[in-house]
Design a protein around this motif. Structure first.
Motif, PDB file in Angstrom:
ATOM      1  N   LEU A 273       0.835  -1.206   0.000  1.00 18.57           N
ATOM      2  CA  LEU A 273       0.000   0.000   0.000  1.00 18.57           C
ATOM      3  C   LEU A 273       0.868   1.255   0.000  1.00 18.57           C
ATOM      4  CD1 LEU A 273      -2.903  -0.896   2.473  1.00 18.57           C
ATOM      5  CD2 LEU A 273      -2.881  -1.022  -0.017  1.00 18.57           C
ATOM      6  N   GLY A 274       1.987   1.221   0.751  1.00 21.79           N
ATOM      7  CA  GLY A 274       2.897   2.359   0.754  1.00 21.79           C
ATOM      8  C   GLY A 274       3.451   2.647  -0.626  1.00 21.79           C
ATOM      9  N   TRP A 275       3.831   1.583  -1.340  1.00 23.83           N
ATOM     10  CA  TRP A 275       4.342   1.752  -2.711  1.00 23.83           C
ATOM     11  C   TRP A 275       3.252   2.297  -3.626  1.00 23.83           C
ATOM     12  CZ3 TRP A 275       2.331  -1.211  -6.810  1.00 23.83           C
ATOM     13  CH2 TRP A 275       2.950  -0.995  -8.050  1.00 23.83           C
ATOM     14  N   ARG A 276       2.025   1.808  -3.438  1.00 22.84           N
ATOM     15  CA  ARG A 276       0.935   2.218  -4.328  1.00 22.84           C
ATOM     16  C   ARG A 276       0.627   3.707  -4.195  1.00 22.84           C
ATOM     17  NH1 ARG A 276      -1.219   1.068  -9.113  1.00 22.84           N
ATOM     18  NH2 ARG A 276      -3.350   1.851  -9.253  1.00 22.84           N
ATOM     19  N   ILE A 277       0.568   4.218  -2.959  1.00 20.85           N
ATOM     20  CA  ILE A 277       0.226   5.631  -2.809  1.00 20.85           C
ATOM     21  C   ILE A 277       1.401   6.533  -3.174  1.00 20.85           C
ATOM     22  CG2 ILE A 277      -1.487   5.120  -1.030  1.00 20.85           C
ATOM     23  CD1 ILE A 277       0.458   6.232   1.037  1.00 20.85           C
ATOM     24  N   THR A 278       2.608   5.961  -3.213  1.00 21.62           N
ATOM     25  CA  THR A 278       3.755   6.748  -3.668  1.00 21.62           C
ATOM     26  C   THR A 278       3.644   7.063  -5.154  1.00 21.62           C
ATOM     27  OG1 THR A 278       5.200   5.777  -1.980  1.00 21.62           O
ATOM     28  CG2 THR A 278       6.268   6.807  -3.860  1.00 21.62           C
ATOM     29  N   ILE A 279       3.227   6.064  -5.948  1.00 20.21           N
ATOM     30  CA  ILE A 279       3.136   6.278  -7.395  1.00 20.21           C
ATOM     31  C   ILE A 279       1.773   6.809  -7.822  1.00 20.21           C
ATOM     32  CG2 ILE A 279       4.872   4.504  -7.848  1.00 20.21           C
ATOM     33  CD1 ILE A 279       2.580   2.642  -8.708  1.00 20.21           C
ATOM     34  N   ARG A 280       0.769   6.712  -6.947  1.00 17.17           N
ATOM     35  CA  ARG A 280      -0.580   7.204  -7.264  1.00 17.17           C
ATOM     36  C   ARG A 280      -1.130   8.020  -6.080  1.00 17.17           C
ATOM     37  NH1 ARG A 280       0.930   5.717 -11.507  1.00 17.17           N
ATOM     38  NH2 ARG A 280      -0.100   4.347 -13.020  1.00 17.17           N
ATOM     39  N   THR A 286      -9.293   7.013  -2.930  1.00 18.90           N
ATOM     40  CA  THR A 286      -9.963   5.990  -3.745  1.00 18.90           C
ATOM     41  C   THR A 286      -9.559   4.599  -3.282  1.00 18.90           C
ATOM     42  OG1 THR A 286      -9.927   7.486  -5.651  1.00 18.90           O
ATOM     43  CG2 THR A 286     -10.344   5.156  -6.093  1.00 18.90           C
ATOM     44  N   LEU A 287      -8.269   4.433  -2.993  1.00 18.87           N
ATOM     45  CA  LEU A 287      -7.771   3.146  -2.503  1.00 18.87           C
ATOM     46  C   LEU A 287      -8.434   2.785  -1.174  1.00 18.87           C
ATOM     47  CD1 LEU A 287      -5.768   0.795  -2.824  1.00 18.87           C
ATOM     48  CD2 LEU A 287      -4.039   2.220  -1.707  1.00 18.87           C
ATOM     49  N   VAL A 288      -8.537   3.759  -0.288  1.00 17.65           N
ATOM     50  CA  VAL A 288      -9.158   3.516   1.014  1.00 17.65           C
ATOM     51  C   VAL A 288     -10.640   3.173   0.849  1.00 17.65           C
ATOM     52  CG1 VAL A 288      -9.897   4.647   3.152  1.00 17.65           C
ATOM     53  CG2 VAL A 288      -7.537   4.868   2.378  1.00 17.65           C
ATOM     54  N   LEU A 289     -11.340   3.899  -0.007  1.00 15.16           N
ATOM     55  CA  LEU A 289     -12.754   3.602  -0.245  1.00 15.16           C
ATOM     56  C   LEU A 289     -12.939   2.180  -0.781  1.00 15.16           C
ATOM     57  CD1 LEU A 289     -13.919   6.980  -1.841  1.00 15.16           C
ATOM     58  CD2 LEU A 289     -14.683   6.050   0.358  1.00 15.16           C
ATOM     59  N   GLY A 290     -12.058   1.762  -1.668  1.00 19.46           N
ATOM     60  CA  GLY A 290     -12.136   0.404  -2.201  1.00 19.46           C
ATOM     61  C   GLY A 290     -11.893  -0.654  -1.139  1.00 19.46           C
ATOM     62  N   ILE A 291     -10.917  -0.400  -0.251  1.00 22.09           N
ATOM     63  CA  ILE A 291     -10.620  -1.352   0.811  1.00 22.09           C
ATOM     64  C   ILE A 291     -11.781  -1.452   1.789  1.00 22.09           C
ATOM     65  CG2 ILE A 291      -9.132  -1.731   2.833  1.00 22.09           C
ATOM     66  CD1 ILE A 291      -6.813  -0.600   1.111  1.00 22.09           C
ATOM     67  N   VAL A 292     -12.350  -0.318   2.174  1.00 23.03           N
ATOM     68  CA  VAL A 292     -13.493  -0.336   3.093  1.00 23.03           C
ATOM     69  C   VAL A 292     -14.677  -1.053   2.453  1.00 23.03           C
ATOM     70  CG1 VAL A 292     -15.153   1.064   4.376  1.00 23.03           C
ATOM     71  CG2 VAL A 292     -12.749   1.754   4.291  1.00 23.03           C
ATOM     72  N   ALA A 293     -14.902  -0.806   1.168  1.00 24.10           N
ATOM     73  CA  ALA A 293     -16.000  -1.488   0.472  1.00 24.10           C
ATOM     74  C   ALA A 293     -15.800  -3.003   0.492  1.00 24.10           C
ATOM     75  CB  ALA A 293     -16.093  -0.983  -0.968  1.00 24.10           C
ATOM     76  N   ALA A 294     -14.552  -3.443   0.314  1.00 23.21           N
ATOM     77  CA  ALA A 294     -14.261  -4.880   0.353  1.00 23.21           C
ATOM     78  C   ALA A 294     -14.513  -5.444   1.760  1.00 23.21           C
ATOM     79  CB  ALA A 294     -12.813  -5.124  -0.070  1.00 23.21           C
ATOM     80  N   ILE A 295     -14.085  -4.708   2.792  1.00 22.03           N
ATOM     81  CA  ILE A 295     -14.295  -5.165   4.169  1.00 22.03           C
ATOM     82  C   ILE A 295     -15.783  -5.285   4.467  1.00 22.03           C
ATOM     83  CG2 ILE A 295     -13.983  -4.563   6.602  1.00 22.03           C
ATOM     84  CD1 ILE A 295     -11.368  -3.160   5.807  1.00 22.03           C
ATOM     85  N   VAL A 296     -16.555  -4.258   4.092  1.00 21.33           N
ATOM     86  CA  VAL A 296     -18.001  -4.271   4.336  1.00 21.33           C
ATOM     87  C   VAL A 296     -18.661  -5.429   3.594  1.00 21.33           C
ATOM     88  CG1 VAL A 296     -20.148  -2.993   4.012  1.00 21.33           C
ATOM     89  CG2 VAL A 296     -18.100  -1.785   4.776  1.00 21.33           C
ATOM     90  N   THR A 297     -18.241  -5.664   2.356  1.00 19.84           N
ATOM     91  CA  THR A 297     -18.839  -6.730   1.549  1.00 19.84           C
ATOM     92  C   THR A 297     -18.614  -8.101   2.182  1.00 19.84           C
ATOM     93  OG1 THR A 297     -18.566  -5.448  -0.493  1.00 19.84           O
ATOM     94  CG2 THR A 297     -18.836  -7.838  -0.711  1.00 19.84           C
ATOM     95  N   VAL A 298     -17.377  -8.368   2.593  1.00 17.95           N
ATOM     96  CA  VAL A 298     -17.077  -9.687   3.162  1.00 17.95           C
ATOM     97  C   VAL A 298     -17.789  -9.871   4.499  1.00 17.95           C
ATOM     98  CG1 VAL A 298     -15.241 -11.216   3.975  1.00 17.95           C
ATOM     99  CG2 VAL A 298     -14.866  -9.803   1.958  1.00 17.95           C
ATOM    100  N   ALA A 327      -4.141   0.151   5.785  1.00 13.92           N
ATOM    101  CA  ALA A 327      -4.885   1.185   5.056  1.00 13.92           C
ATOM    102  C   ALA A 327      -5.079   2.425   5.921  1.00 13.92           C
ATOM    103  CB  ALA A 327      -6.235   0.639   4.596  1.00 13.92           C
ATOM    104  N   SER A 328      -5.205   2.224   7.237  1.00 11.59           N
ATOM    105  CA  SER A 328      -5.389   3.376   8.125  1.00 11.59           C
ATOM    106  C   SER A 328      -4.154   4.267   8.149  1.00 11.59           C
ATOM    107  CB  SER A 328      -5.710   2.901   9.546  1.00 11.59           C
ATOM    108  OG  SER A 328      -4.590   2.278  10.153  1.00 11.59           O
ATOM    109  N   VAL A 329      -2.986   3.684   7.893  1.00 16.36           N
ATOM    110  CA  VAL A 329      -1.730   4.449   7.900  1.00 16.36           C
ATOM    111  C   VAL A 329      -1.682   5.443   6.746  1.00 16.36           C
ATOM    112  CG1 VAL A 329       0.801   4.232   7.846  1.00 16.36           C
ATOM    113  CG2 VAL A 329      -0.560   2.552   9.070  1.00 16.36           C
ATOM    114  N   ILE A 330      -2.476   5.201   5.689  1.00 12.48           N
ATOM    115  CA  ILE A 330      -2.527   6.134   4.570  1.00 12.48           C
ATOM    116  C   ILE A 330      -2.994   7.505   5.056  1.00 12.48           C
ATOM    117  CG2 ILE A 330      -3.632   6.609   2.336  1.00 12.48           C
ATOM    118  CD1 ILE A 330      -3.835   3.588   1.905  1.00 12.48           C
ATOM    119  N   GLY A 331      -3.797   7.527   6.109  1.00 12.40           N
ATOM    120  CA  GLY A 331      -4.252   8.803   6.662  1.00 12.40           C
ATOM    121  C   GLY A 331      -3.105   9.707   7.088  1.00 12.40           C
ATOM    122  N   PHE A 332      -2.000   9.111   7.548  1.00 16.01           N
ATOM    123  CA  PHE A 332      -0.858   9.920   7.977  1.00 16.01           C
ATOM    124  C   PHE A 332      -0.184  10.617   6.794  1.00 16.01           C
ATOM    125  CE2 PHE A 332      -0.745   6.446  11.314  1.00 16.01           C
ATOM    126  CZ  PHE A 332      -1.447   7.198  12.236  1.00 16.01           C
TER     127      PHE A 332
END
Length: 430
Positions: A273-280, A286-298, A327-332
């Protein structure tokens, strides 16, 4: 930064990481001592759970004061104070012979613990190049959690062979070693051992916090941290084991393995996730919204499954839920890009308290709902009671997702107004 030797950069990071790992070790050292604590202090299960809830509350309440202290006195000084406080608190816990004294000691453990992570994040932001910061922060969070794993086997062995007092005294003595290394190796910045911020009175502190909080990027980070962390934290901290055993009919061994799988998922996905937000960076929310959606779905599939969910689905649940931790660390990273350096630690503290307040709310809500849905005063909770209790997560997810979407729009509008060129540059990373 180019004049700083890589060896010096990593020496500072490794020692600071070691202090954070030790803080997590102390935080988690009671997890394997539940039966010993019950016998030593003559307490009930609910009194034992109070240790965990109290530490969470103290940790969360300390985040903003610690952030202000770091901005004023620098990471080195505050990190040293935290290490000393942890050492003294664990020493007190070793000698505590009553429940009130033990609670007091754990309050100070929570305070010392709260003084570590923000300091280490500030050091990472200061010592590493901006493009490497997101990945290094994820590595810091992931490797720090090894403290919880390291605490399990050694503390179990020590409590069984050495007894309560000697075990916790040995744990406390590790703080002396790390404090010494910290004083010898860690500097606040490449050219400065102790970095001091501007002295602030109470009015100035309130103004600084208000400026950080008023920035939509800080609020976006806050709600990202709030929404992603609580599910994994509550499963790993208190309710995961009883949910899997009594709610889903697994054996105790199988439940333990699944919780270990969740930890592995947390550790494995953090650097990615750290690498992903570095390049995007444009798509952090958007990444966080997708992860939360996956958690809620499962979770929805598991809770609506007729009868007990199959093992493969529970494996998917703990893996997907575990991703919420890193994913929560992305907030920092939102704190880093939305605030000037002199406000970075206090903004980080604002964000860091979010997930812990959400976790504390969920811990209490699950307990209340389980008692409500369980006849009499029995603790033999039923699968139906756990479905009701775990469904409280939808309240927190709903609030968090609405707020993420709101402040995602506002943060992008603020960036466009403040720096149109950077806005265009980030959009081009699509």
């Amino acid at each position: 930064m180019s004049e700083v030797r890589p060896r010096s950069v990593y020496a500072v990071w490794l020692v600071a990481l070691g202090v954070y790992l030790l803080a997590v070790f102390h935080r988690s050292s009671l997890a394997v001592a539940g039966l010993a604590a019950t016998d030593r202090f003559g307490i009930s299960a609910s009194q034992l759970a109070t240790f965990t809830m109290l530490q969470l509350l103290v940790y969360a309440l300390m985040q903003i004061p610690v952030g202000l202290l770091v901005d004023r006195f620098g990471s080195r000084s505050v990190l040293t104070a935290g290490a000393v406080l942890l050492t003294c608190a664990q020493t007190g816990f070793a000698f505590a012979d009553s429940y009130p004294l033990a609670l007091l000691a754990r309050v100070f453990v929570g305070m010392g613990d709260a003084m570590t992570f923000i300091c280490v994040l500030r050091l990472v932001n200061t010592w590493f190049e901006p493009r490497r910061v997101p990945v290094m922060i994820q590595f810091t969070g992931v490797l720090g959690q090894l403290g919880a794993i390291i605490a399990a086997v050694p503390m179990t062995w020590a409590l069984g062979h050495l007894g309560w007092t000697k075990s916790y005294l040995i744990a406390a003595s590790l703080g002396i070693v790390m404090t010494t290394l910290l004083l010898l190796v860690v500097h606040d910045a490449p050219a400065t051992r102790n970095l001091r911020g501007q002295a602030m009175n109470l009015t100035a502190m309130r103004a600084s916090l208000a400026e950080s909080w008023s920035h939509p990027g800080t609020r976006l980070g806050f709600w990202m941290h709030f929404t992603t962390q609580f599910s994994a934290t509550v499963l790993g901290l208190l309710w995961g084991f009883p949910f899997l055993v009594k709610g889903e009919g697994l054996s105790k061994d199988a439940a333990g393995v699944l919780l270990t799988v969740m930890v592995v998922a947390i550790m494995g996905t953090g650097p990615l996730l750290g690498w992903r937000i570095t390049i995007r960076p444009w798509h952090r929310s958007t990444l966080v919204l997708g992860i939360v959606a996956a958690i809620v779905t499962v979770w929805t599939i598991v809770l609506s499954w007729p009868g007990e969910a199959p093992l493969w689905l529970l494996v998917v649940l703990v893996v997907v839920t575990g991703v919420g931790g890193p994913a929560s660390v992305i907030g920092f990273d939102l704190a880093r890009t939305s605030n000037p350096p002199h406000r970075l630690a206090s903004a980080t503290g604002i964000i860091n308290q979010a997930g812990f307040f959400a976790s504390l709310t969920l811990v209490i809500a699950i307990g209340v709902i389980l008692d409500w849905r369980t006849p009499g005063s029995s603790t033999d909770y039923t699968p139906d009671a756990f479905r009701w209790a775990m469904s409280f997560q939808y309240v927190l997810w709903s609030v968090g997702l609405v707020q993420i979407w709101r402040y995602r729009v506002k943060a992008r509008a603020r960036l466009l107004a403040d720096d149109p060129d950077l806005y265009d540059e980030m959009k081009r990373t699509f």
